[in-house]
Design a protein around this motif. Structure first.
Motif, mmCIF file in Angstrom:
data_model
loop_
_atom_site.group_PDB
_atom_site.id
_atom_site.type_symbol
_atom_site.label_atom_id
_atom_site.label_comp_id
_atom_site.label_asym_id
_atom_site.label_seq_id
_atom_site.Cartn_x
_atom_site.Cartn_y
_atom_site.Cartn_z
ATOM 1 N N THR A 157 0.829 -1.206 0.000
ATOM 2 C CA THR A 157 0.000 0.000 0.000
ATOM 3 C C THR A 157 0.862 1.254 0.000
ATOM 4 O OG1 THR A 157 -1.777 -1.147 1.161
ATOM 5 C CG2 THR A 157 -1.794 1.261 1.245
ATOM 6 N N THR A 158 1.897 1.281 0.844
ATOM 7 C CA THR A 158 2.756 2.466 0.882
ATOM 8 C C THR A 158 3.508 2.633 -0.439
ATOM 9 O OG1 THR A 158 4.503 1.166 1.958
ATOM 10 C CG2 THR A 158 3.039 2.403 3.388
ATOM 11 N N PHE A 159 3.901 1.520 -1.035
ATOM 12 C CA PHE A 159 4.580 1.572 -2.327
ATOM 13 C C PHE A 159 3.656 2.151 -3.399
ATOM 14 C CE2 PHE A 159 5.963 -0.699 -6.275
ATOM 15 C CZ PHE A 159 7.242 -0.165 -6.374
ATOM 16 N N GLU A 160 2.411 1.692 -3.423
ATOM 17 C CA GLU A 160 1.475 2.171 -4.434
ATOM 18 C C GLU A 160 1.071 3.618 -4.187
ATOM 19 O OE1 GLU A 160 -0.598 -1.560 -6.443
ATOM 20 O OE2 GLU A 160 -1.607 -0.947 -4.596
ATOM 21 N N ASP A 161 0.886 3.999 -2.928
ATOM 22 C CA ASP A 161 0.596 5.404 -2.633
ATOM 23 C C ASP A 161 1.755 6.291 -3.085
ATOM 24 O OD1 ASP A 161 -1.894 4.906 -1.586
ATOM 25 O OD2 ASP A 161 -1.252 4.923 0.508
ATOM 26 N N GLY A 162 2.984 5.804 -2.893
ATOM 27 C CA GLY A 162 4.148 6.568 -3.326
ATOM 28 C C GLY A 162 4.215 6.708 -4.841
ATOM 29 N N LEU A 163 3.894 5.642 -5.560
ATOM 30 C CA LEU A 163 3.899 5.710 -7.023
ATOM 31 C C LEU A 163 2.822 6.664 -7.535
ATOM 32 C CD1 LEU A 163 4.387 1.939 -7.975
ATOM 33 C CD2 LEU A 163 6.121 3.746 -7.948
ATOM 34 N N ALA A 164 1.633 6.594 -6.927
ATOM 35 C CA ALA A 164 0.549 7.476 -7.359
ATOM 36 C C ALA A 164 0.914 8.934 -7.138
ATOM 37 C CB ALA A 164 -0.742 7.125 -6.616
ATOM 38 N N ARG A 165 1.533 9.235 -5.989
ATOM 39 C CA ARG A 165 1.903 10.621 -5.720
ATOM 40 C C ARG A 165 3.106 11.044 -6.562
ATOM 41 N NH1 ARG A 165 -1.599 12.953 -4.877
ATOM 42 N NH2 ARG A 165 -2.211 12.690 -2.705
ATOM 43 N N THR A 166 3.922 10.094 -7.000
ATOM 44 C CA THR A 166 5.001 10.423 -7.935
ATOM 45 C C THR A 166 4.422 10.987 -9.226
ATOM 46 O OG1 THR A 166 6.471 8.732 -7.009
ATOM 47 C CG2 THR A 166 6.951 9.492 -9.236
ATOM 48 N N VAL A 167 3.318 10.414 -9.688
ATOM 49 C CA VAL A 167 2.638 10.947 -10.874
ATOM 50 C C VAL A 167 2.222 12.391 -10.626
ATOM 51 C CG1 VAL A 167 0.610 10.703 -12.360
ATOM 52 C CG2 VAL A 167 1.846 8.667 -11.609
ATOM 53 N N THR A 168 1.652 12.655 -9.447
ATOM 54 C CA THR A 168 1.260 14.023 -9.085
ATOM 55 C C THR A 168 2.450 14.970 -9.147
ATOM 56 O OG1 THR A 168 -0.437 13.150 -7.593
ATOM 57 C CG2 THR A 168 0.192 15.449 -7.298
ATOM 58 N N MET A 169 3.559 14.542 -8.553
ATOM 59 C CA MET A 169 4.742 15.399 -8.489
ATOM 60 C C MET A 169 5.291 15.703 -9.874
ATOM 61 S SD MET A 169 8.499 14.633 -6.844
ATOM 62 C CE MET A 169 8.893 13.597 -8.262
ATOM 63 N N ILE A 170 5.400 14.693 -10.735
ATOM 64 C CA ILE A 170 5.956 14.919 -12.067
ATOM 65 C C ILE A 170 5.058 15.870 -12.853
ATOM 66 C CG2 ILE A 170 6.517 13.809 -14.262
ATOM 67 C CD1 ILE A 170 7.379 11.337 -12.660
ATOM 68 N N ALA A 171 3.740 15.700 -12.746
ATOM 69 C CA ALA A 171 2.825 16.608 -13.438
ATOM 70 C C ALA A 171 2.959 18.026 -12.891
ATOM 71 C CB ALA A 171 1.391 16.115 -13.296
ATOM 72 N N ALA A 172 3.158 18.147 -11.575
ATOM 73 C CA ALA A 172 3.289 19.473 -10.965
ATOM 74 C C ALA A 172 4.552 20.191 -11.423
ATOM 75 C CB ALA A 172 3.282 19.349 -9.441
ATOM 76 N N ALA A 173 5.564 19.435 -11.823
ATOM 77 C CA ALA A 173 6.812 20.058 -12.268
ATOM 78 C C ALA A 173 6.597 20.961 -13.474
ATOM 79 C CB ALA A 173 7.845 18.978 -12.597
ATOM 80 N N PHE A 174 5.581 20.679 -14.266
ATOM 81 C CA PHE A 174 5.320 21.467 -15.479
ATOM 82 C C PHE A 174 4.663 22.814 -15.172
ATOM 83 C CE2 PHE A 174 5.985 17.270 -17.132
ATOM 84 C CZ PHE A 174 6.542 17.462 -18.392
ATOM 85 N N VAL A 175 4.162 22.991 -13.933
ATOM 86 C CA VAL A 175 3.524 24.263 -13.568
ATOM 87 C C VAL A 175 4.242 24.940 -12.404
ATOM 88 C CG1 VAL A 175 1.266 23.600 -14.453
ATOM 89 C CG2 VAL A 175 1.850 23.065 -12.079
ATOM 90 N N GLY A 176 5.410 24.437 -12.038
ATOM 91 C CA GLY A 176 6.152 25.021 -10.938
ATOM 92 C C GLY A 176 5.660 24.618 -9.576
ATOM 93 N N GLY A 177 4.901 23.522 -9.465
ATOM 94 C CA GLY A 177 4.383 23.057 -8.188
ATOM 95 C C GLY A 177 5.316 22.081 -7.500
ATOM 96 N N ALA A 178 4.808 21.481 -6.397
ATOM 97 C CA ALA A 178 5.595 20.526 -5.603
ATOM 98 C C ALA A 178 6.977 21.084 -5.310
ATOM 99 C CB ALA A 178 5.695 19.175 -6.309
ATOM 100 N N ALA A 179 6.995 22.252 -4.681
ATOM 101 C CA ALA A 179 8.252 22.955 -4.418
ATOM 102 C C ALA A 179 9.208 22.092 -3.607
ATOM 103 C CB ALA A 179 7.965 24.256 -3.662
ATOM 104 N N PRO A 180 10.520 22.247 -3.823
ATOM 105 C CA PRO A 180 11.494 21.485 -3.036
ATOM 106 C C PRO A 180 11.277 21.675 -1.542
ATOM 107 C CG PRO A 180 12.582 22.553 -4.879
ATOM 108 C CD PRO A 180 11.176 23.074 -4.863
#
Length: 517
Positions: A157-180
């Motif tokens: 479950t933690t692995f899959e939650d991490g993968l799903a949020r990785t998708v969120t983070m990569i998409a956010a990179a295109f709009v300047g989101g998910a700040a360091p």
């Protein structure tokens, strides 16, 4: 814009398909998948561990970690070998750590705790860490995410939650989101193997843990929260950065229900406390209220708002001669505004502020003549069709000229992905001229500790905050959680977890003091 996505073609997973769909939905963006990457070997017993957890915990099939079947894999927009030299991308996203690119084309490399590949994420989880994902280009961190989960202790479950949020983070990179994340990433995980003995030990712990949980739930109602209160005769928690030496009074409950999410407000010269009232039998939350006098609560909380959906986090405030409430109604998929017509009751729905969103703990704050709305979001099925990811790690912002709306999403949403500092935990307060935001630190589980963050930037172009202090449960507030903070009318309130036996006498008002007192 053409994006080349490099992954290991030997076994594409569900999250790869979700990422392709997410990026491909961006206006003017086309994605091609390059199968050249050869990432670190997947641990031989990892899939066996997942099968064991699936059996004992009754997990559903599929999900972000599931391997795509032949038809699903064939549907990905694979880049033909003959086209590699002819098709020049605008950006390369390297999911494995060993993909190159034509001269002048930026390469964004996905890392987990500084290491490439899904095996690095798994190693972090097996080592008991809270993993940090990042996209790095030429040594510069573009975006970062401290990954949360809904079920700690279950690796799949933690692995899959991490993968799903990785998708969120990569998409956010295109709009300047998910700040360091200012604190940076932890060092890489190491020493977390999955040999035959490791797998056997983990399987034994899973079986024992499953039995212990069943026995616990036979004897106790869980989760069970409780509210602490005190008169403010000195510095508040924001100033102290710790529990007061005087301890806390506890708002009593009968053990068959709990009270949580305390929000006080002064009305007609009297302090009223609004709470989530959760009935264990119905497994549903409603909003209740109780008055306070100089000695504490007057009677017990009385229900004032109930809907078809679970309600919690009753964010109440006064404005324009009326009292308003924005409760959490995540299950309804909306953020709604209510007005009291017969305070403390008589609540009528005035507007839906934001629709089609699974938002947790919506919190309003007026700043520089504009209203801001904070909430953590578990993305809607259209954005995250796999239905995974934490409710507590992705902070979204909206702003409006008036609290009634219209509300516009921040262009960099999610502005922050951090399970330790994203989810709201009460009203934003201005302290010594600085805006301080209480947050839930969920790095060790939902509502584990209360964090206090200073807002350093809040405007239509960006958001930034910095750490002030963290307050945990302990001798002055026994339990394993500390969840929220609010104050009004000379009182201060927190809440946290407790144990509630299924058969228990009526709980009495008590003061929590140090054991040495």
């Amino acid at each position: 814009m053409l994006v080349r996505l490099c992954l290991d073609g030997r076994g594409p997973r569900g999250w790869h398909a979700a990422l392709v769909a997410r990026l491909g939905a961006r206006p003017g963006c086309r994605v091609v998948v390059d199968a050249r990457s050869r990432v670190a070997a997947w641990p031989a017993n990892a899939d066996r561990l997942f099968r064991i957890e699936t059996l004992f915990h009754g997990l559903p099939p599929g999900g972000p970690a599931a391997r795509l079947d032949e038809a699903e894999a064939a549907a990905l927009p694979w880049l033909a070998s003959a086209d590699r030299a002819a098709v020049r991308p605008d950006c390369v996203i390297d999911l494995g750590g060993d993909c190159d690119a034509p001269d002048g084309v930026p390469v964004w490399r996905l890392l987990y705790d500084g290491q490439p590949g899904e095996a690095a994420l798994l190693a972090s989880l097996l080592a008991g860490r809270v993993p940090v994902a990042s996209l790095v280009a030429d040594g510069r961190v573009l975006c970062e995410a401290r990954l949360g989960t809904e079920v700690r202790g279950v690796v799949r479950t933690t692995f899959e939650d991490g993968l799903a949020r990785t998708v969120t983070m990569i998409a956010a990179a295109f709009v300047g989101g998910a700040a360091p994340i200012p604190a940076g990433s932890p060092p890489p995980a190491s020493g977390a193997g999955l040999g035959a003995r490791d797998l056997a030990r983990r399987a034994a712990r899973i079986a024992v843990g499953s039995a212990v949980r069943r026995l616990y739930h036979l004897g106790y109602r869980a989760p069970h929260w409780r509210i602490g209160w005190r008169r403010l005769d000195g510095p508040d928690l924001v100033a102290l950065g710790r529990h007061p030496d005087s301890g806390w009074h506890e708002l009593p409950d009968d053990g068959r229900r709990f009270y949580a999410d305390p929000f006080p407000i002064v009305h007609a010269g009297r302090c009223w406390l609004f709470v989530e009232e959760y009935d264990h039998a119905s497994a549903k939350g409603v909003i209740s209220a109780v008055a306070f006098d100089e000695t504490g609560p007057v009677g017990t909380p009385v229900r004032v708002l109930e809907t078809a959906h679970h309600l919690s986090y009753p964010f109440v405030f006064a404005r324009d001669g009326a009292v308003w409430m924005v409760p959490e109604c995540c299950a309804a998929g909306t953020i709604d505004l209510y007005r009291a017509t017969d305070f403390p009751g008589g609540w009528v729905k005035e507007a839906t502020l934001v629709a089609d969103v699974a938002a947790s703990d919506p919190t309003l704050f007026e700043h520089d003549g504009r209203w801001w709305l904070f909430a953590t979001v578990r993305e809607a099925p259209a954005a995250a069709p796999l239905g995974h990811g934490s409710f507590s790690d992705a902070l979204y912002l909206w702003s409006a000229p008036d609290f009634r709306g219209p509300w516009a999403p921040h262009r960099a949403n999610p502005v922050l992905v951090d399970t330790a500092a994203a989810r709201p935990a009460g009203r934003v307060v201005v302290h010594d001229g600085q805006a301080v935001r209480p947050v839930q630190d969920c790095s060790r589980g939902y509502g584990w500790a209360l964090g206090l963050m200073r807002i350093d930037r809040l405007d239509e172009d960006g958001f930034a905050q910095s750490f002030l202090s963290r307050i945990e449960a302990g001798p002055l507030w026994p339990g394993s959680r500390l969840h929220s903070l609010n104050a009004a009318g000379g009182f201060e309130f927190i809440d946290g977890s407790a144990r509630a036996p299924r058969v228990s006498p009526r709980r009495m008002v008590k003061r929590v003091r140090p054991r040495s007192a």
